[in-house]
Write a protein that holds these residues in place. Structure first.
Motif, PDB file in Angstrom:
ATOM      1  N   UNK A 399      49.363  66.765  47.704  1.00  0.00           N
ATOM      2  CA  UNK A 399      50.670  67.339  48.011  1.00  0.00           C
ATOM      3  C   UNK A 399      50.914  67.234  49.509  1.00  0.00           C
ATOM      4  N   UNK A 400      52.074  66.772  49.876  1.00  0.00           N
ATOM      5  CA  UNK A 400      52.450  66.712  51.287  1.00  0.00           C
ATOM      6  C   UNK A 400      53.747  67.464  51.499  1.00  0.00           C
ATOM      7  N   UNK A 401      53.866  68.053  52.671  1.00  0.00           N
ATOM      8  CA  UNK A 401      55.046  68.857  52.993  1.00  0.00           C
ATOM      9  C   UNK A 401      55.350  68.707  54.477  1.00  0.00           C
ATOM     10  N   UNK A 402      56.632  68.556  54.795  1.00  0.00           N
ATOM     11  CA  UNK A 402      57.062  68.529  56.194  1.00  0.00           C
ATOM     12  C   UNK A 402      58.089  69.634  56.408  1.00  0.00           C
ATOM     13  N   UNK A 411      61.843  69.814  55.033  1.00  0.00           N
ATOM     14  CA  UNK A 411      62.402  68.468  55.205  1.00  0.00           C
ATOM     15  C   UNK A 411      62.000  67.572  54.051  1.00  0.00           C
ATOM     16  N   UNK A 412      60.708  67.566  53.725  1.00  0.00           N
ATOM     17  CA  UNK A 412      60.220  66.752  52.610  1.00  0.00           C
ATOM     18  C   UNK A 412      59.098  67.474  51.885  1.00  0.00           C
ATOM     19  N   UNK A 413      59.004  67.233  50.599  1.00  0.00           N
ATOM     20  CA  UNK A 413      57.909  67.749  49.781  1.00  0.00           C
ATOM     21  C   UNK A 413      57.625  66.702  48.713  1.00  0.00           C
ATOM     22  N   UNK A 414      56.336  66.417  48.487  1.00  0.00           N
ATOM     23  CA  UNK A 414      56.027  65.341  47.561  1.00  0.00           C
ATOM     24  C   UNK A 414      54.658  65.548  46.928  1.00  0.00           C
ATOM     25  N   UNK A 415      54.603  65.423  45.620  1.00  0.00           N
ATOM     26  CA  UNK A 415      53.332  65.417  44.910  1.00  0.00           C
ATOM     27  C   UNK A 415      52.992  63.976  44.605  1.00  0.00           C
ATOM     28  N   UNK A 416      51.893  63.504  45.163  1.00  0.00           N
ATOM     29  CA  UNK A 416      51.446  62.131  44.935  1.00  0.00           C
ATOM     30  C   UNK A 416      50.463  62.135  43.786  1.00  0.00           C
ATOM     31  N   UNK A 513      58.498  68.282  41.841  1.00  0.00           N
ATOM     32  CA  UNK A 513      57.624  67.157  42.128  1.00  0.00           C
ATOM     33  C   UNK A 513      57.977  66.474  43.443  1.00  0.00           C
ATOM     34  N   UNK A 514      59.259  66.514  43.788  1.00  0.00           N
ATOM     35  CA  UNK A 514      59.671  65.821  45.002  1.00  0.00           C
ATOM     36  C   UNK A 514      60.969  66.406  45.535  1.00  0.00           C
ATOM     37  N   UNK A 515      61.040  66.510  46.858  1.00  0.00           N
ATOM     38  CA  UNK A 515      62.253  66.967  47.551  1.00  0.00           C
ATOM     39  C   UNK A 515      62.326  66.185  48.855  1.00  0.00           C
ATOM     40  N   UNK A 516      63.381  65.404  49.021  1.00  0.00           N
ATOM     41  CA  UNK A 516      63.499  64.553  50.208  1.00  0.00           C
ATOM     42  C   UNK A 516      64.891  64.650  50.801  1.00  0.00           C
ATOM     43  N   UNK A 517      64.945  64.777  52.129  1.00  0.00           N
ATOM     44  CA  UNK A 517      66.214  64.877  52.836  1.00  0.00           C
ATOM     45  C   UNK A 517      66.308  63.780  53.883  1.00  0.00           C
ATOM     46  N   UNK A 518      67.516  63.542  54.368  1.00  0.00           N
ATOM     47  CA  UNK A 518      67.733  62.648  55.494  1.00  0.00           C
ATOM     48  C   UNK A 518      67.745  63.446  56.785  1.00  0.00           C
ATOM     49  N   UNK A 519      67.495  62.808  57.916  1.00  0.00           N
ATOM     50  CA  UNK A 519      67.593  63.512  59.201  1.00  0.00           C
ATOM     51  C   UNK A 519      69.007  64.050  59.397  1.00  0.00           C
ATOM     52  N   UNK A 520      69.101  65.209  60.001  1.00  0.00           N
ATOM     53  CA  UNK A 520      70.418  65.791  60.253  1.00  0.00           C
ATOM     54  C   UNK A 520      71.174  64.946  61.261  1.00  0.00           C
TER      55      UNK A 520
END
Length: 805
Positions: A399-402, A411-416, A513-520
């Motif tokens: 799991x990664x998170x920013x 900003x981002x969350x991801x389960x690999x 499982x996943x949450x991804x955004x673009x830079x503001x």
């Protein structure tokens, strides 16, 4: 003094014949890889998944007799000695090389070359040894890969102006291909669309790049490619041949070409949107080139020539793409994002803040780091990574998170996820077992949508005001597992902002499982968007696009990657590819000017338009030099299509022009260095990239102040000083302060840096007129163009080439 002997090895992608499965990661689909514009994730999945190399492939060292005997026993029809002899005959540079070793590879799967020799070469020059590999098909004898390190030709590089034209270089490339690939006929080569007019730098060695698809059964195939690079002296610098299929379907389509074109025209839908046109290859904090564009929806994509079904090379066959993009406003939720105030968060506070997303148990080990956000120079982020392994040491889910370290925004969350196929090498037994398992989702699509909207409202600033739910959202059922994929499109007022979305993926139980955004977006972008107003009516834009639409019959390749639950087998399909004015690179229509434009390539010519100078430069005295700078992407027309050759330049303008003349695509993302060289050049300054570029090369030797003053008018003396600096002749210039040629000028007393002026005059880069140098006179764009072209022509004559290659 004893110098240490150094050895460098250069490799080039595309040579190995092993089948290496590609893994498609959420958030990494390259826009340039698709023919249709990408609005949201073309392949959004449950976080990311990693695959393994599959297919029966065996490699034997050819450094001893056993390997040679093995090669003779199997599929190889030529020996390593024959392969090496052919390489030397085709590439003269190898006459100086030593063959250090080789390896033999067999590939039994359905893709790629079956049998390959890889040859390891080295060339020693002085105290340096350069190593590189080449490869040859062991059955046909066709060359598969060659790449010559640039450093091997530093005494004889092909600087501007080139000795041959692009047309002559292409003839040389095609002639070479028929020798390197004896199984290929010149008539089977189909040139691929190249978006950039030039990939060269004005101050670098001239290289012509050519890319071709090959015809199979008389039809161009995406799976058969040849790439060749020819330098300005006509020498072959690189060559690569890629084959991705052995069996092809019939070339006879069930659907006629006119019917395919009619289908594309009938289903065409355009969406009006704000587009940050230069965003693809620039840092997020760079000044945006905002445009208002009509964009075709993703449904305008490849069509199966037998069934009429629309297919995308980076999507599963089950993926449904909407014909028209539609959006739904978000409700005002009770729980909304509230920015944290105060000091920078600690990693412990971040874990507490997102306790519902943090894994529980001893199986996960946390690694966290605080750093600058690479896509935004003014932001600090926490990167948290949880990794798990089973008892046998096989990697498990991670799991990664920013998180924004200052305001607490996710900003981002991801389960690999490591799929069962990856863990077991893609075995057929695992595939069969997985197909047998069926899992009913615990929540409905409607409930999943509620959860996704609730999550976005809680974690995205002003979500209900700036985001809308797109009908690109979908349910993905793969190998019995359900995934709910939701796309939230960012809006400004009533129009979407292209390529700015929030993507949310939930599994069948509702787990994120996943949450991804673009830079503001940078502050103040609203004013720029408000200044844009569509002058082309929607119905006129639609008619213009329909008239430009066509179709091309091709073999299209897809698959060859892992999803979160399965490996997508590579396939070749007889397809119709949509074209715009004959090109497979689909374009946008500028809603203000009506011109067609290729997103992400601001320097690409409009397809179908003549490659002429803008009207305000075509009859100018410096038209030839301006054309050269335009060709090499040093300058570009403004939104009105004009160059303004007589516009006076600033010192900062010159820095940008020279930076582009050395490296047109240079872009720094080092947040700790950008904007740190001078007090008056911040990271957000349009001159920040060029200032760092000059500083890295030691080109500010005459700048003693902590201020750069990039807005000052560029004088002739400042231009002379800058040239001397980038040639590293500043010390020599100090010895020429009393040169008679300069002292005899009537305005010599007004020249502060007489040595610099003397050198540029001696080099023939600048001249005096009527006995005057006019050091304080402001330089125009056209005058700078003339000097830069002369400087480029001196590249092979000066002690220190500006390019540094």
């Amino acid at each position: 003094m004893h110098r240490k002997h150094s050895k460098k090895r250069y490799t080039r992608a595309g040579a190995p014949a092993k089948k290496v499965a590609r893994t498609v990661l959420a958030g990494t689909i390259g826009l340039s890889m698709l023919q249709a514009p990408v609005w949201a994730e073309s392949f959004t999945q449950s976080g990311s998944s990693y695959g393994s190399t599959t297919g029966a492939s065996k490699t034997q060292s050819a450094g001893d007799k056993a390997a040679a005997d093995h090669a003779a026993e199997d599929k190889a029809k030529i020996s390593k000695e024959e392969a090496a002899k052919k390489m030397i005959a085709l590439f003269p540079i190898l006459e100086q090389a030593k063959l250090d070793g080789s390896s033999y590879n067999e590939n039994d799967d359905s893709m790629g070359n079956e049998s390959v020799w890889t040859l390891n070469w080295s060339i020693t020059k002085g105290n340096s040894t350069f190593g590189f590999d080449t490869s040859v098909d062991a059955i046909t004898g066709d060359v598969l890969n060659f790449y010559q390190p640039y450093n091997l030709s530093y005494e004889d590089k092909a600087y501007y102006p080139p000795e041959i034209t692009r047309e002559q270089a292409e003839k040389a490339a095609k002639d070479f291909i028929t020798k390197a690939a004896s199984s290929t006929k010149a008539g089977d080569l189909v040139s691929q669309d190249v978006l950039y007019r030039s990939q060269n730098s004005l101050f670098g060695p001239v290289m012509y790049n050519f890319s071709y698809n090959l015809k199979v059964n008389g039809i161009p195939s995406d799976g058969e490619t040849i790439n060749v690079t020819v330098d300005g002296k006509g020498r072959i610098f690189s060559y690569s041949r890629t084959t991705s299929a052995k069996k092809y379907p019939s070339a006879k389509p069930a659907i006629s070409l006119p019917d395919a074109v009619a289908s594309f025209q009938k289903d065409l839908s355009l969406t009006l949107a704000y587009v940050p046109f230069n965003e693809m290859y620039n840092p997020s904090n760079a000044k945006k080139d905002w445009r208002l564009e009509y964009i075709p929806t993703p449904y305008l994509t490849t069509m199966d020539a037998n069934t009429g079904k629309r297919v995308s090379p980076l999507q599963t066959p089950e993926t449904k793409v909407p014909k028209t993009l539609e959006y739904t406003a978000l409700p005002s939720g009770a729980a909304v994002f509230t920015a944290r105030q105060g000091k920078t968060l600690t990693s412990k506070e971040v874990v507490q803040l997102f306790s519902d997303l943090v894994p529980v148990g001893k199986d996960y080990a946390l690694n966290s780091s605080l750093s600058k956000y690479w896509m935004n120079t003014g932001k600090q982020v926490w990167n948290l990574y949880w990794n798990s392994r089973n008892l046998s040491g096989v990697p498990g889910d991670s799991i990664s998170m920013m998180v924004d370290a200052d305001n607490g925004q996710l900003i981002n969350y991801d389960i690999t996820q490591f799929s069962e196929f990856a863990k077991h090498g893609g075995s057929e037994q695992v595939k069969a077992d997985s197909n047998a398992k069926k899992e009913e989702p615990a929540i409905s699509e409607a409930k999943a949508k509620e959860k996704a909207i609730e999550f976005v409202l809680r974690h995205y600033p002003d979500a209900s005001k700036v985001l809308k739910l797109s009908n690109e959202s979908r349910v993905d059922v793969s190998e019995g597992k359900t995934r709910y994929i939701f796309v939230f499109q960012q809006f400004y007022k009533d129009l979407p902002i292209y390529n700015h979305q929030v993507n949310v993926v939930l599994d069948g139980s509702g787990k994120l499982l996943s949450y991804n955004t673009n830079p503001s977006l940078s502050a103040g972008y609203e004013k720029e968007l408000d200044a844009l107003s569509a002058q082309i009516k929607p119905e006129d834009a639609l008619r213009t696009y329909q008239e430009a639409l066509g179709a091309e019959l091709r073999y299209s390749s897809s698959g060859g990657f892992y999803t979160s639950s399965r490996y997508m087998e590579p396939t070749i399909t007889l397809s119709y590819v949509p074209t715009f004015k004959g090109s497979t690179s689909l374009q946008f229509l500028n809603a203000v000017t009506g011109k067609s434009e290729i997103y992400g390539f601001p320097y690409a010519s409009e397809i179908g338009a003549a490659a002429n100078l803008p009207a305000d430069a075509s009859a100018h005295a410096a038209s030839k030099e301006l054309a050269v700078l335009l060709e090499y992407n040093v300058i570009a027309p403004d939104n009105a299509g004009l160059l303004h050759p007589d516009a006076e330049l600033t010192y900062g303008d010159l820095l940008i022009m020279i930076s582009k003349a050395v490296s047109p695509d240079q872009s720094y993302s080092d947040t700790d260095r950008i904007g740190k060289q001078f007090k008056d050049v911040s990271a957000e300054s349009p001159y920040a990239q060029a200032a760092l570029f000059f500083a890295d090369r030691g080109w500010f030797s005459n700048t003693k102040s902590d201020e750069l003053r990039p807005e000052q008018k560029l004088t002739r003396e400042k231009l002379a000083e800058t040239i001397v600096d980038i040639l590293h002749y500043d010390r020599i210039a100090k010895l020429s302060e009393a040169d008679p040629k300069v002292m005899s000028l009537s305005d010599a007393a007004a020249i502060q840096n007489k040595g610099a002026v003397e050198l540029v005059m001696k080099l023939g880069l600048m001249t005096a007129k009527d006995g005057k140098f006019e050091p304080a006179k402001t330089v125009t764009k056209a005058e700078a163009a003339q000097v830069l072209v002369l400087l480029a022509q001196s590249q092979g004559k000066v002690d220190t080439p500006i390019s540094g290659w």
